[in-house]
Design a protein around this motif. Sequence first.
Motif, PDB file in Angstrom:
ATOM      1  N   SER A   1       0.841  -1.212   0.000  1.00  0.00           N
ATOM      2  CA  SER A   1       0.000   0.000   0.000  1.00  0.00           C
ATOM      3  C   SER A   1       0.867   1.249   0.000  1.00  0.00           C
ATOM      4  O   SER A   1       0.581   2.217  -0.709  1.00  0.00           O
ATOM      5  CB  SER A   1      -0.888   0.043   1.244  1.00  0.00           C
ATOM      6  N   TYR A   2       1.922   1.208   0.804  1.00  0.00           N
ATOM      7  CA  TYR A   2       2.841   2.351   0.831  1.00  0.00           C
ATOM      8  C   TYR A   2       3.435   2.575  -0.568  1.00  0.00           C
ATOM      9  O   TYR A   2       3.539   3.713  -1.030  1.00  0.00           O
ATOM     10  CB  TYR A   2       3.948   2.142   1.881  1.00  0.00           C
ATOM     11  N   ALA A   3       3.763   1.468  -1.251  1.00  0.00           N
ATOM     12  CA  ALA A   3       4.340   1.579  -2.604  1.00  0.00           C
ATOM     13  C   ALA A   3       3.354   2.263  -3.559  1.00  0.00           C
ATOM     14  O   ALA A   3       3.750   3.096  -4.381  1.00  0.00           O
ATOM     15  CB  ALA A   3       4.716   0.194  -3.127  1.00  0.00           C
ATOM     16  N   VAL A   4       2.065   1.933  -3.444  1.00  0.00           N
ATOM     17  CA  VAL A   4       1.050   2.556  -4.314  1.00  0.00           C
ATOM     18  C   VAL A   4       0.971   4.056  -4.026  1.00  0.00           C
ATOM     19  O   VAL A   4       0.947   4.888  -4.952  1.00  0.00           O
ATOM     20  CB  VAL A   4      -0.336   1.898  -4.100  1.00  0.00           C
ATOM     21  N   ILE A   5       0.934   4.391  -2.750  1.00  0.00           N
ATOM     22  CA  ILE A   5       0.847   5.814  -2.370  1.00  0.00           C
ATOM     23  C   ILE A   5       2.070   6.555  -2.898  1.00  0.00           C
ATOM     24  O   ILE A   5       1.962   7.637  -3.486  1.00  0.00           O
ATOM     25  CB  ILE A   5       0.724   5.955  -0.835  1.00  0.00           C
ATOM     26  N   LYS A   6       3.223   5.950  -2.716  1.00  0.00           N
ATOM     27  CA  LYS A   6       4.466   6.616  -3.124  1.00  0.00           C
ATOM     28  C   LYS A   6       4.496   6.852  -4.638  1.00  0.00           C
ATOM     29  O   LYS A   6       4.827   7.949  -5.103  1.00  0.00           O
ATOM     30  CB  LYS A   6       5.662   5.762  -2.690  1.00  0.00           C
ATOM     31  N   VAL A   7       4.117   5.848  -5.422  1.00  0.00           N
ATOM     32  CA  VAL A   7       4.205   6.003  -6.882  1.00  0.00           C
ATOM     33  C   VAL A   7       3.145   7.001  -7.377  1.00  0.00           C
ATOM     34  O   VAL A   7       3.421   7.811  -8.286  1.00  0.00           O
ATOM     35  CB  VAL A   7       4.154   4.634  -7.604  1.00  0.00           C
ATOM     36  N   LEU A   8       1.967   7.000  -6.769  1.00  0.00           N
ATOM     37  CA  LEU A   8       0.955   7.989  -7.174  1.00  0.00           C
ATOM     38  C   LEU A   8       1.404   9.405  -6.787  1.00  0.00           C
ATOM     39  O   LEU A   8       1.114  10.377  -7.486  1.00  0.00           O
ATOM     40  CB  LEU A   8      -0.396   7.667  -6.532  1.00  0.00           C
ATOM     41  N   HIS A   9       2.114   9.497  -5.684  1.00  0.00           N
ATOM     42  CA  HIS A   9       2.608  10.813  -5.247  1.00  0.00           C
ATOM     43  C   HIS A   9       3.758  11.285  -6.135  1.00  0.00           C
ATOM     44  O   HIS A   9       3.745  12.420  -6.627  1.00  0.00           O
ATOM     45  CB  HIS A   9       3.051  10.722  -3.790  1.00  0.00           C
ATOM     46  N   THR A  10       4.728  10.412  -6.392  1.00  0.00           N
ATOM     47  CA  THR A  10       5.911  10.863  -7.136  1.00  0.00           C
ATOM     48  C   THR A  10       5.610  11.027  -8.632  1.00  0.00           C
ATOM     49  O   THR A  10       6.109  11.942  -9.267  1.00  0.00           O
ATOM     50  CB  THR A  10       7.104   9.893  -6.945  1.00  0.00           C
ATOM     51  N   GLN A  11       4.760  10.143  -9.193  1.00  0.00           N
ATOM     52  CA  GLN A  11       4.501  10.237 -10.637  1.00  0.00           C
ATOM     53  C   GLN A  11       3.359  11.185 -10.983  1.00  0.00           C
ATOM     54  O   GLN A  11       3.346  11.782 -12.041  1.00  0.00           O
ATOM     55  CB  GLN A  11       4.177   8.859 -11.207  1.00  0.00           C
ATOM     56  N   TYR A  12       2.360  11.289 -10.105  1.00  0.00           N
ATOM     57  CA  TYR A  12       1.165  12.066 -10.448  1.00  0.00           C
ATOM     58  C   TYR A  12       0.906  13.227  -9.492  1.00  0.00           C
ATOM     59  O   TYR A  12      -0.095  13.919  -9.611  1.00  0.00           O
ATOM     60  CB  TYR A  12      -0.069  11.150 -10.470  1.00  0.00           C
ATOM     61  N   GLY A  13       1.772  13.391  -8.510  1.00  0.00           N
ATOM     62  CA  GLY A  13       1.612  14.512  -7.573  1.00  0.00           C
ATOM     63  C   GLY A  13       0.397  14.383  -6.658  1.00  0.00           C
ATOM     64  O   GLY A  13      -0.082  15.379  -6.116  1.00  0.00           O
ATOM     65  N   VAL A  14      -0.108  13.169  -6.473  1.00  0.00           N
ATOM     66  CA  VAL A  14      -1.286  12.972  -5.619  1.00  0.00           C
ATOM     67  C   VAL A  14      -0.853  12.801  -4.163  1.00  0.00           C
ATOM     68  O   VAL A  14       0.081  12.054  -3.872  1.00  0.00           O
ATOM     69  CB  VAL A  14      -2.058  11.697  -6.063  1.00  0.00           C
ATOM     70  N   SER A  15      -1.519  13.524  -3.262  1.00  0.00           N
ATOM     71  CA  SER A  15      -1.173  13.341  -1.843  1.00  0.00           C
ATOM     72  C   SER A  15      -2.430  13.263  -0.979  1.00  0.00           C
ATOM     73  O   SER A  15      -2.407  13.572   0.204  1.00  0.00           O
ATOM     74  CB  SER A  15      -0.248  14.468  -1.370  1.00  0.00           C
ATOM     75  N   ASP A  16      -3.520  12.810  -1.616  1.00  0.00           N
ATOM     76  CA  ASP A  16      -4.813  12.789  -0.941  1.00  0.00           C
ATOM     77  C   ASP A  16      -5.356  11.351  -1.027  1.00  0.00           C
ATOM     78  O   ASP A  16      -5.765  10.908  -2.084  1.00  0.00           O
ATOM     79  CB  ASP A  16      -5.680  13.805  -1.707  1.00  0.00           C
ATOM     80  N   PHE A  17      -5.292  10.639   0.093  1.00  0.00           N
ATOM     81  CA  PHE A  17      -5.685   9.224   0.116  1.00  0.00           C
ATOM     82  C   PHE A  17      -6.569   8.934   1.318  1.00  0.00           C
ATOM     83  O   PHE A  17      -6.342   9.482   2.404  1.00  0.00           O
ATOM     84  CB  PHE A  17      -4.443   8.316   0.220  1.00  0.00           C
ATOM     85  N   HIS A  18      -7.554   8.051   1.113  1.00  0.00           N
ATOM     86  CA  HIS A  18      -8.347   7.515   2.223  1.00  0.00           C
ATOM     87  C   HIS A  18      -8.011   6.034   2.379  1.00  0.00           C
ATOM     88  O   HIS A  18      -7.647   5.377   1.400  1.00  0.00           O
ATOM     89  CB  HIS A  18      -9.844   7.703   1.966  1.00  0.00           C
ATOM     90  N   VAL A  19      -8.141   5.539   3.593  1.00  0.00           N
ATOM     91  CA  VAL A  19      -7.755   4.151   3.865  1.00  0.00           C
ATOM     92  C   VAL A  19      -8.904   3.401   4.528  1.00  0.00           C
ATOM     93  O   VAL A  19      -9.522   3.898   5.471  1.00  0.00           O
ATOM     94  CB  VAL A  19      -6.496   4.108   4.782  1.00  0.00           C
ATOM     95  N   LEU A  20      -9.193   2.212   3.995  1.00  0.00           N
ATOM     96  CA  LEU A  20     -10.150   1.282   4.631  1.00  0.00           C
ATOM     97  C   LEU A  20      -9.345   0.052   5.017  1.00  0.00           C
ATOM     98  O   LEU A  20      -8.703  -0.554   4.156  1.00  0.00           O
ATOM     99  CB  LEU A  20     -11.218   0.871   3.628  1.00  0.00           C
ATOM    100  N   VAL A  21      -9.358  -0.284   6.302  1.00  0.00           N
ATOM    101  CA  VAL A  21      -8.598  -1.458   6.747  1.00  0.00           C
ATOM    102  C   VAL A  21      -9.560  -2.639   6.811  1.00  0.00           C
ATOM    103  O   VAL A  21     -10.503  -2.634   7.609  1.00  0.00           O
ATOM    104  CB  VAL A  21      -7.919  -1.212   8.107  1.00  0.00           C
ATOM    105  N   ASN A  22      -9.339  -3.615   5.934  1.00  0.00           N
ATOM    106  CA  ASN A  22     -10.262  -4.756   5.849  1.00  0.00           C
ATOM    107  C   ASN A  22      -9.708  -5.948   6.624  1.00  0.00           C
ATOM    108  O   ASN A  22      -8.515  -6.040   6.878  1.00  0.00           O
ATOM    109  CB  ASN A  22     -10.464  -5.121   4.374  1.00  0.00           C
ATOM    110  N   GLN A  23     -10.631  -6.837   6.978  1.00  0.00           N
ATOM    111  CA  GLN A  23     -10.287  -8.092   7.653  1.00  0.00           C
ATOM    112  C   GLN A  23      -9.584  -7.856   8.980  1.00  0.00           C
ATOM    113  O   GLN A  23      -8.564  -8.469   9.281  1.00  0.00           O
ATOM    114  CB  GLN A  23      -9.450  -8.970   6.721  1.00  0.00           C
ATOM    115  N   VAL A  24     -10.156  -6.949   9.787  1.00  0.00           N
ATOM    116  CA  VAL A  24      -9.570  -6.662  11.107  1.00  0.00           C
ATOM    117  C   VAL A  24     -10.291  -7.496  12.171  1.00  0.00           C
ATOM    118  O   VAL A  24     -11.406  -7.982  11.969  1.00  0.00           O
ATOM    119  CB  VAL A  24      -9.646  -5.153  11.468  1.00  0.00           C
ATOM    120  N   GLU A  25      -9.607  -7.628  13.323  1.00  0.00           N
ATOM    121  CA  GLU A  25     -10.211  -8.351  14.448  1.00  0.00           C
ATOM    122  C   GLU A  25     -10.946  -7.394  15.374  1.00  0.00           C
ATOM    123  O   GLU A  25     -11.796  -7.804  16.163  1.00  0.00           O
ATOM    124  CB  GLU A  25      -9.127  -9.111  15.233  1.00  0.00           C
ATOM    125  N   SER A  26     -10.574  -6.102  15.337  1.00  0.00           N
ATOM    126  CA  SER A  26     -11.159  -5.119  16.256  1.00  0.00           C
ATOM    127  C   SER A  26     -10.918  -3.711  15.708  1.00  0.00           C
ATOM    128  O   SER A  26     -10.049  -3.524  14.843  1.00  0.00           O
ATOM    129  CB  SER A  26     -10.472  -5.226  17.629  1.00  0.00           C
TER     130      SER A  26
END
Length: 276
Positions: free
Chosen positions: A161-186
């Motif tokens: 996930s960090y790799a996706v954020i980094k490449v979208l930031h460095t290649q496309y200048g995007v720095s606005d992300f939301h996160v959904l954490v799936n398959q959690v216990e709590s």
Amino acid sequence: MSQAPNPNATLAVAILSGKGGVGKTNLALNLSYALFRAGHRVLLMDFDVGLANVDVLLGLSPEKNLQDLFRPDVQAKDVMLAVEPGGFDFLPAASGVPELLEMDDDMREVLFDKLNAVFGSYDYLMLDLGAGISQTVLSVAAMSQVRVLVVTPEPTSLTDSYAVIKVLHTQYGVSDFHVLVNQVESPADAQATFNRLSAACNHFLGFTPVLIGGVHSDPAVPDAVRRQIPLLRHAPRCQAAQDIIGGAVKLHRVRQQRKDAIIAGPVLGKIPIIRK
Ligand SMILES: Nc1ncnc2c1ncn2[C@@H]1O[C@H](COP(=O)(O)OP(=O)(O)OP(=O)(O)O)[C@@H](O)[C@H]1O
Ligand SMILES: [Mg+2]
């Protein structure tokens, strides 16, 4: 040139992930369902052009798909199917179609010219993307107004996930992300996972994503998949369904906050210039 406000303020939401199999398609489908149930018009678009499978989760066998839009006589409305009458529609993709996987900018423009003609009549455009960092995934994510990264507590999901954020930031200048954490216990599990990702973004990239929430690991999810019925219809009271409804409420708040900023014209705009 000033543009009039888009009356529907269609919010394009890209659902993406680094690692595959984390739950994107199930979340895209059920977030869409939750928003529709709350009275919004939703178009769910399968944009996993490598391994399209929203249709499988819905138990549908579409006759046409995204690929048909490259034919001059086919328009977006010819390809769309109603999931529920009254404003929940679906636009299928095709699996194993190399032209779609290797779409260049000109092909994407042809596609989006047709798609933008219908996008404006929805409140939400939900885009289920493939895993990883193909150019199609990156450019659609960059064009969308909201990017929801689906992460699980596994370390491999976090690093990808960090790799996706980094490449979208460095290649496309995007720095606005939301996160959904799936398959959690709590909820604490969701928060701890988010905190690790957020700390890495802050340290190395200088910005932090926004947490939408966590979705519990729940046996009702694979059960709904096996039955090919959306979770929100199959088991609307289960924990995962409740979590997804909570996520939809948060997404709606994002739309309310941005409504005035969403202008007329194409919902998905031109691809931003890639920084070299
Ligand atoms: N909250 C959950 N609890 C239990 N199982 C889940 C949950 N979310 C997803 N799953 C299971 O994980 C599997 C993968 O889900 P899904 O197909 O939605 O992932 P994906 O990220 O879209 O995968 P791909 O990267 O291949 O497109 C499914 O079999 C589904 O049943
Ligand atoms: Mg998927």
